[in-house]
Design a protein around this motif. Sequence first.
Motif, PDB file in Angstrom:
ATOM      1  N   LYS B  53       0.859  -1.184   0.000  1.00 43.01           N
ATOM      2  CA  LYS B  53       0.000   0.000   0.000  1.00 43.01           C
ATOM      3  C   LYS B  53       0.896   1.233   0.000  1.00 43.01           C
ATOM      4  O   LYS B  53       1.844   1.330   0.780  1.00 43.01           O
ATOM      5  CB  LYS B  53      -0.885  -0.003   1.252  1.00 43.01           C
ATOM      6  CG  LYS B  53      -2.183   0.744   1.058  1.00 43.01           C
ATOM      7  CD  LYS B  53      -3.134   0.445   2.212  1.00 43.01           C
ATOM      8  CE  LYS B  53      -4.131   1.556   2.422  1.00 43.01           C
ATOM      9  NZ  LYS B  53      -4.960   1.895   1.292  1.00 43.01           N
ATOM     10  N   VAL B  54       0.624   2.158  -0.908  1.00 42.94           N
ATOM     11  CA  VAL B  54       1.460   3.352  -1.009  1.00 42.94           C
ATOM     12  C   VAL B  54       0.960   4.399  -0.016  1.00 42.94           C
ATOM     13  O   VAL B  54      -0.250   4.620   0.093  1.00 42.94           O
ATOM     14  CB  VAL B  54       1.412   3.911  -2.443  1.00 42.94           C
ATOM     15  CG1 VAL B  54       2.332   5.106  -2.593  1.00 42.94           C
ATOM     16  CG2 VAL B  54       1.800   2.822  -3.440  1.00 42.94           C
ATOM     17  N   THR B  55       1.868   4.984   0.719  1.00 36.14           N
ATOM     18  CA  THR B  55       1.457   5.976   1.723  1.00 36.14           C
ATOM     19  C   THR B  55       0.996   7.258   1.047  1.00 36.14           C
ATOM     20  O   THR B  55       1.364   7.546  -0.092  1.00 36.14           O
ATOM     21  CB  THR B  55       2.627   6.326   2.660  1.00 36.14           C
ATOM     22  OG1 THR B  55       3.662   6.895   1.854  1.00 36.14           O
ATOM     23  CG2 THR B  55       3.138   5.107   3.377  1.00 36.14           C
ATOM     24  N   GLN B  56       0.171   8.027   1.778  1.00 33.30           N
ATOM     25  CA  GLN B  56      -0.362   9.278   1.234  1.00 33.30           C
ATOM     26  C   GLN B  56       0.768  10.231   0.866  1.00 33.30           C
ATOM     27  O   GLN B  56       0.726  10.883  -0.176  1.00 33.30           O
ATOM     28  CB  GLN B  56      -1.312   9.924   2.266  1.00 33.30           C
ATOM     29  CG  GLN B  56      -2.153  11.046   1.687  1.00 33.30           C
ATOM     30  CD  GLN B  56      -2.990  10.587   0.483  1.00 33.30           C
ATOM     31  OE1 GLN B  56      -3.609   9.531   0.520  1.00 33.30           O
ATOM     32  NE2 GLN B  56      -2.991  11.367  -0.588  1.00 33.30           N
ATOM     33  N   ALA B  57       1.809  10.256   1.684  1.00 30.48           N
ATOM     34  CA  ALA B  57       2.930  11.162   1.430  1.00 30.48           C
ATOM     35  C   ALA B  57       3.579  10.847   0.086  1.00 30.48           C
ATOM     36  O   ALA B  57       3.882  11.739  -0.706  1.00 30.48           O
ATOM     37  CB  ALA B  57       3.956  11.026   2.556  1.00 30.48           C
ATOM     38  N   GLU B  58       3.716   9.546  -0.161  1.00 29.86           N
ATOM     39  CA  GLU B  58       4.317   9.136  -1.434  1.00 29.86           C
ATOM     40  C   GLU B  58       3.407   9.500  -2.600  1.00 29.86           C
ATOM     41  O   GLU B  58       3.865   9.955  -3.645  1.00 29.86           O
ATOM     42  CB  GLU B  58       4.577   7.634  -1.429  1.00 29.86           C
ATOM     43  CG  GLU B  58       5.832   7.246  -0.663  1.00 29.86           C
ATOM     44  CD  GLU B  58       5.943   5.743  -0.508  1.00 29.86           C
ATOM     45  OE1 GLU B  58       7.049   5.234  -0.712  1.00 29.86           O
ATOM     46  OE2 GLU B  58       4.917   5.094  -0.201  1.00 29.86           O
ATOM     47  N   LEU B  59       2.097   9.286  -2.402  1.00 29.09           N
ATOM     48  CA  LEU B  59       1.141   9.584  -3.466  1.00 29.09           C
ATOM     49  C   LEU B  59       1.202  11.044  -3.867  1.00 29.09           C
ATOM     50  O   LEU B  59       1.159  11.384  -5.050  1.00 29.09           O
ATOM     51  CB  LEU B  59      -0.284   9.242  -3.005  1.00 29.09           C
ATOM     52  CG  LEU B  59      -0.716   7.785  -3.164  1.00 29.09           C
ATOM     53  CD1 LEU B  59      -2.141   7.619  -2.661  1.00 29.09           C
ATOM     54  CD2 LEU B  59      -0.622   7.325  -4.610  1.00 29.09           C
ATOM     55  N   ASP B  60       1.336  11.896  -2.864  1.00 28.21           N
ATOM     56  CA  ASP B  60       1.351  13.329  -3.134  1.00 28.21           C
ATOM     57  C   ASP B  60       2.519  13.722  -4.028  1.00 28.21           C
ATOM     58  O   ASP B  60       2.460  14.710  -4.758  1.00 28.21           O
ATOM     59  CB  ASP B  60       1.420  14.110  -1.807  1.00 28.21           C
ATOM     60  CG  ASP B  60       0.110  13.960  -1.046  1.00 28.21           C
ATOM     61  OD1 ASP B  60      -0.890  13.535  -1.682  1.00 28.21           O
ATOM     62  OD2 ASP B  60       0.090  14.238   0.167  1.00 28.21           O
ATOM     63  N   ARG B  67      -1.009   8.243  -9.785  1.00 25.70           N
ATOM     64  CA  ARG B  67      -1.324   7.900  -8.390  1.00 25.70           C
ATOM     65  C   ARG B  67      -2.167   6.636  -8.308  1.00 25.70           C
ATOM     66  O   ARG B  67      -3.326   6.632  -8.695  1.00 25.70           O
ATOM     67  CB  ARG B  67      -2.058   9.072  -7.721  1.00 25.70           C
ATOM     68  CG  ARG B  67      -1.112  10.230  -7.464  1.00 25.70           C
ATOM     69  CD  ARG B  67      -1.790  11.387  -6.815  1.00 25.70           C
ATOM     70  NE  ARG B  67      -0.887  12.545  -6.850  1.00 25.70           N
ATOM     71  CZ  ARG B  67      -1.280  13.809  -6.814  1.00 25.70           C
ATOM     72  NH1 ARG B  67      -2.578  14.094  -6.737  1.00 25.70           N
ATOM     73  NH2 ARG B  67      -0.401  14.778  -6.847  1.00 25.70           N
ATOM     74  N   LYS B  68      -1.517   5.551  -7.877  1.00 29.12           N
ATOM     75  CA  LYS B  68      -2.263   4.317  -7.669  1.00 29.12           C
ATOM     76  C   LYS B  68      -2.057   3.921  -6.220  1.00 29.12           C
ATOM     77  O   LYS B  68      -0.944   4.028  -5.711  1.00 29.12           O
ATOM     78  CB  LYS B  68      -1.746   3.217  -8.592  1.00 29.12           C
ATOM     79  CG  LYS B  68      -2.194   3.386 -10.031  1.00 29.12           C
ATOM     80  CD  LYS B  68      -2.060   2.064 -10.783  1.00 29.12           C
ATOM     81  CE  LYS B  68      -1.917   2.287 -12.262  1.00 29.12           C
ATOM     82  NZ  LYS B  68      -0.604   1.861 -12.775  1.00 29.12           N
ATOM     83  N   PRO B  69      -3.097   3.428  -5.592  1.00 30.35           N
ATOM     84  CA  PRO B  69      -2.979   3.137  -4.159  1.00 30.35           C
ATOM     85  C   PRO B  69      -2.050   1.960  -3.862  1.00 30.35           C
ATOM     86  O   PRO B  69      -1.513   1.865  -2.763  1.00 30.35           O
ATOM     87  CB  PRO B  69      -4.415   2.822  -3.741  1.00 30.35           C
ATOM     88  CG  PRO B  69      -5.130   2.453  -4.997  1.00 30.35           C
ATOM     89  CD  PRO B  69      -4.465   3.192  -6.096  1.00 30.35           C
ATOM     90  N   MET B  70      -1.895   1.032  -4.826  1.00 33.11           N
ATOM     91  CA  MET B  70      -1.053  -0.130  -4.569  1.00 33.11           C
ATOM     92  C   MET B  70       0.174  -0.109  -5.470  1.00 33.11           C
ATOM     93  O   MET B  70       0.083   0.242  -6.651  1.00 33.11           O
ATOM     94  CB  MET B  70      -1.840  -1.427  -4.842  1.00 33.11           C
ATOM     95  CG  MET B  70      -3.067  -1.627  -3.995  1.00 33.11           C
ATOM     96  SD  MET B  70      -2.666  -1.885  -2.267  1.00 33.11           S
ATOM     97  CE  MET B  70      -2.382  -3.643  -2.241  1.00 33.11           C
ATOM     98  N   ASP B  71       1.330  -0.508  -4.928  1.00 30.64           N
ATOM     99  CA  ASP B  71       2.536  -0.646  -5.738  1.00 30.64           C
ATOM    100  C   ASP B  71       2.813  -2.127  -5.905  1.00 30.64           C
ATOM    101  O   ASP B  71       3.130  -2.819  -4.933  1.00 30.64           O
ATOM    102  CB  ASP B  71       3.701   0.059  -5.029  1.00 30.64           C
ATOM    103  CG  ASP B  71       5.018  -0.239  -5.715  1.00 30.64           C
ATOM    104  OD1 ASP B  71       4.989  -0.551  -6.933  1.00 30.64           O
ATOM    105  OD2 ASP B  71       6.070  -0.166  -5.051  1.00 30.64           O
ATOM    106  N   CYS B  72       2.624  -2.640  -7.134  1.00 30.10           N
ATOM    107  CA  CYS B  72       2.805  -4.071  -7.362  1.00 30.10           C
ATOM    108  C   CYS B  72       4.021  -4.307  -8.246  1.00 30.10           C
ATOM    109  O   CYS B  72       3.982  -4.004  -9.441  1.00 30.10           O
ATOM    110  CB  CYS B  72       1.574  -4.667  -8.038  1.00 30.10           C
ATOM    111  SG  CYS B  72       0.127  -4.625  -6.990  1.00 30.10           S
TER     112      CYS B  72
END
Lengths: 523, 164
Positions: B53-60, B67-72
């Motif tokens: 799961k990608v953190t909000q800080a990273e997403l920003d 911006r995807k919520p998961m990094d696969c």
Amino acid sequence: MQAVKRIGRYAFERFESLFDTIFGVQHNPLYHLGALGWFFYWIVAVSGIYLYIFFDTGVHQAYESVEYLTYTQWYAGGIARSLHRYASDALIIVMLLHLLREFMMDRLRGPRWFSWVIGIAILWLVFACGITGYWIVWDKLAQYVAIASSEWLDSLPLFGQSIARNFLHDSTLSGRFFSLMVFIHIAVPLILLFILWVHIQRMTQADVNPPKALALSVFAALLVLSLIYPAESQGPADLSRVTSSVGLDWFYMAVYPLIDLFSGLTVWAMAGLATVLLFILPWIPRKKTSLAVVDLENCNGCSRCALDCPFSAIAMRPRSDGSPFAQEAVVLSSKCVGCGICVGACPTATPFRRHSALIAGIELSDHPVMQLRQQVMQTSEGLTGSTRILIFNCATGPDLGALRDNATAVLTLSCIGQLPPPFLDFIITRGFAEGVLLTGCREGDCHYRLGSRWSKQRIARERDPYLRERVPRERLEIFWAGVDQSSELSSRLRAFRQRLAQLDPVRAKGRPPDPTEAAAENA
Amino acid sequence: MLKLAGQLAAFALFALAVGYFSASPQYNYMAADKALIKMNFSHAGQPTQACRKVTQAELDQLAPNMRKPMDCPRERVALLVEVKINGESKFKRAVPPSGIARDGAATVYEKFELAEGTYAVSVAMRDSRREQGYDYIMQKEVSIEAGQVLVIDFEAETGGFKFL
Ligand code: HEM
Ligand code: SF4
Ligand code: SF4
């Protein structure tokens, strides 16, 4: 490399001499290997079109349709099938001999690399045609070929999925893949036809049709073979069974046992290496060729040089120097092999012209006609007796050093076709020698393709520039000697000398030989 | 006359060579009393790492369209495949995934030549990140006769290995 070629050429010419006696020079198949290749291609094409009319392209129907052609319709379809197979095999024989011969005869270096390199592409395409052809019969051999070929392709790390899976089991057998093979078997021969056409683009009057009698004879041979020993299938394919042996077509499939013996990748490496090796052969060693050069002041745009150049290396273009002639000759240097045949065709290459003006419309850069005239006069001076003979030979022919004596001189040209006919007139009517002997490559086969043919026709007054009628023909001797025919050449020379001794002396026409002129040119 | 004989001989020899080598000599590529088991399948192993799961800080920090919520991670594990015949291991190999990013399916193609007879065949494969053991196993007794081809296939959806 050149030593290998010397031996190979000698071997070829020995066989050619044998075949000359059996078939006659005209019909010697060894002089028409490329043309025979074309002929077999056409047989395969025509029989293939016929087969395709009745062939069913479905993987489950293909076998039956071929059986129908072979047995029910043996009188047409069966013969077509046999001819299709046997002409394809014959194509391999003549193609490989042709390749070997062009190599041994050293006809691949300089600008001639082009046909050679295209030939390598032909080699691959021909094999692709043959292998896909056996594939689509869908008999036991086809099964073997399909599996072995796709396993071989799979050994390359190129395709994600394995191609061999298409031929794993009846449930995975892919009709689509099979149809693809049928398509390839039709498309590749068409591509091959185009590439074959490119192959001969740099040649004027390429020999693409074997002499009629030869063509009829080989066709008859294949037809008889087709009747006595018709091509058959090896039983229907069945992917749930493996046969322990198949009857390979060794012309096309000699590589498969290698795959079993080594490994797929090793054989790919071998094939790749062989291809690369073939590819670089035209440049080992590099050949320095002299070039034809046009001298516009002496070119009247008659286009004889362009007609006679065997390598399409001269283009006639609109005049660029403001002179009243419509055209001028332009040498395409990337195609010029330096044979000099164009010089022999140029009407301005005549030794009778004033010394200072003797520059021909087209010249070989390292052997201008002025130098040739000088050589004639100089060597003539060194000859004695009443039967002096000047021999002209070509650089690619046998070495004639042993024939030199005080009555015999040898002048070497790039190709015998380089000699403009007026030189013969000049030598004989001006008394520089009592006789001239012309020799070059063996009869029927010129290293520069058309040199000896044009020479013969020029002397026989069938082709421009004609040898003038006033030149006594009995003082000319022509013997096209192969490398294996040196002793015949010597005996021809002896007989020629005896003949000359019995002739009345030439009454020198025009100016007598002028030793001061030769001396002046020496200085 | 002699010439004609020579020509006939030459053409006959040519036709004979063409006819003979067009389908002979036979090429024996396998002993006649042998049977063949072929194993072939393509299968994609699990990714080498689980999705995160990608953190909000990273997403920003990412561009809005990235911006995807998961990094696969795309890279997959190599398959470990083992074939045992009568208990003896005949094939054991790590089969790497295809593709430059190592994210494609791995393909196995292997042939086993066997004499006629009955064999206990076991095929096993690991396609996950585990360190021990296998994810799929098939054990079967098969009888094969000379010249027969038996195929080992794999289909994850229908439960794994099977004989065709
Ligand atoms: C089906 C196969 C082939 C056919 C039908 C074919 C046909 C021909 C023909 C008709 C010529 C012209 C001969 C002449 O008029 O002097 C020629 C020349 C030539 N071919 Fe092929 N060829 C084939 C394959 C090959 C291969 C595989 C190679 C070599 C890799 C090759 C190399 C050459 C060379 C070097 C020449 C001579 C070019 C020259 O004189 O400058 N050919 N071929
Ligand atoms: S020397 Fe003349 S005839 Fe020969 S290839 Fe060059 S241009 Fe053609
Ligand atoms: S043969 Fe001589 S004169 Fe004629 S076009 Fe060629 S170079 Fe010019």
